[in-house]
Design a protein around this motif. Structure first.
Motif, PDB file in Angstrom:
ATOM      1  N   GLY A  46       0.817  -1.214   0.000  1.00  0.00           N
ATOM      2  CA  GLY A  46       0.000   0.000   0.000  1.00  0.00           C
ATOM      3  C   GLY A  46       0.850   1.263   0.000  1.00  0.00           C
ATOM      4  O   GLY A  46       0.520   2.242  -0.672  1.00  0.00           O
ATOM      5  N   PHE A  54      -4.405  -0.620   2.055  1.00  0.00           N
ATOM      6  CA  PHE A  54      -4.873  -1.387   0.901  1.00  0.00           C
ATOM      7  C   PHE A  54      -6.212  -2.066   1.161  1.00  0.00           C
ATOM      8  O   PHE A  54      -7.010  -2.234   0.245  1.00  0.00           O
ATOM      9  N   SER A  55      -6.468  -2.457   2.404  1.00  0.00           N
ATOM     10  CA  SER A  55      -7.729  -3.140   2.699  1.00  0.00           C
ATOM     11  C   SER A  55      -8.922  -2.200   2.584  1.00  0.00           C
ATOM     12  O   SER A  55     -10.058  -2.650   2.523  1.00  0.00           O
ATOM     13  N   TYR A  57      -9.456  -0.225  -0.007  1.00  0.00           N
ATOM     14  CA  TYR A  57      -9.729   0.081  -1.411  1.00  0.00           C
ATOM     15  C   TYR A  57     -11.051  -0.556  -1.791  1.00  0.00           C
ATOM     16  O   TYR A  57     -11.262  -1.761  -1.603  1.00  0.00           O
ATOM     17  N   TYR A  58     -11.930   0.256  -2.333  1.00  0.00           N
ATOM     18  CA  TYR A  58     -13.251  -0.246  -2.726  1.00  0.00           C
ATOM     19  C   TYR A  58     -13.847   0.680  -3.781  1.00  0.00           C
ATOM     20  O   TYR A  58     -13.387   1.801  -3.984  1.00  0.00           O
ATOM     21  N   GLY A  83      -9.916  -4.359  -2.487  1.00  0.00           N
ATOM     22  CA  GLY A  83      -8.703  -4.382  -1.670  1.00  0.00           C
ATOM     23  C   GLY A  83      -8.702  -5.563  -0.714  1.00  0.00           C
ATOM     24  O   GLY A  83      -7.694  -6.245  -0.540  1.00  0.00           O
ATOM     25  N   THR A  87      -6.142  -8.764  -0.780  1.00  0.00           N
ATOM     26  CA  THR A  87      -5.453  -9.175   0.438  1.00  0.00           C
ATOM     27  C   THR A  87      -5.685 -10.655   0.716  1.00  0.00           C
ATOM     28  O   THR A  87      -4.750 -11.390   1.059  1.00  0.00           O
TER      29      THR A  87
END
Length: 136
Positions: A46, A54-55, A57-58, A83, A87
Motif C-alpha cells: 500500500g 490497501f484493505s 480500497y473499494y 482491496g 489481500t
C-alpha cells in the motif's frame, strides 16, 4: 457391535485424530499468515502504490462518497471491496506456497535412498561364469 462402540472405535483411530490436529493447527497457521499479509506485506505494498491502507480500497455501488473508510462505506450500501479480495488472494498464495514447501520436504524425507548393492565376491563371480559356460 453397538453403534456407540463402533463410533468410539472410529473416533479413536489415528487417522481421525491426526485430521483433527491438522485442522486445528491449520486454522492457527492460517491466522498467522493472515496477520503476516494484513499487518506486514499489504501495508508495504500500500505504501509503494500510494500510501493508503490497501484493505480500504473499494468501489462504492450505492452512491457513497469516495474517501470513507470501508466500514462506513458498507453501512451506506453495497461496495465492491477489491482491496480486501486482493489481500485474501495474497494470503492464499502465501499459505499455498508454504504448504507446498512443507509437502515437498516431507516427500523428500520419505524417499528412501536406494539400497546399496552388496559387492559380489570374486569367487561368486567365477562360479557364475563357470555355471553360464556349462549351460552353453
Amino acid at each position: 457391535m453397538s453403534f456407540v462402540s463402533e463410533f468410539r472405535d472410529f473416533a479413536i483411530k489415528g487417522n481421525v485424530i491426526d485430521l483433527a490436529v491438522g485442522v486445528i493447527i491449520g486454522a492457527a497457521f492460517g491466522r498467522i499468515v493472515d496477520s503476516l499479509v494484513g499487518d506486514v506485506i499489504m501495508p508495504v505494498i500500500g505504501r509503494i502504490i500510494g500510501g493508503l491502507d490497501f484493505s480500504n480500497y473499494y468501489l462504492p455501488l450505492a452512491g457513497q462518497p469516495f474517501g470513507l473508510p470501508l466500514a462506513e462505506a458498507k453501512k451506506g450500501g453495497a461496495v465492491l471491496a477489491y482491496g480486501s479480495f486482493i489481500t485474501a488472494g495474497v494470503s492464499f498464495l502465501i499459505l499455498a506456497f508454504i504448504i507446498f514447501m512443507m509437502v515437498q520436504q516431507i516427500n523428500r524425507l520419505k524417499r528412501k535412498a536406494p539400497a546399496p548393492t552388496p559387492e559380489v565376491a570374486e569367487e561368486v563371480k567365477l562360479l557364475r561364469e563357470i555355471r553360464d559356460s556349462l549351460r552353453r
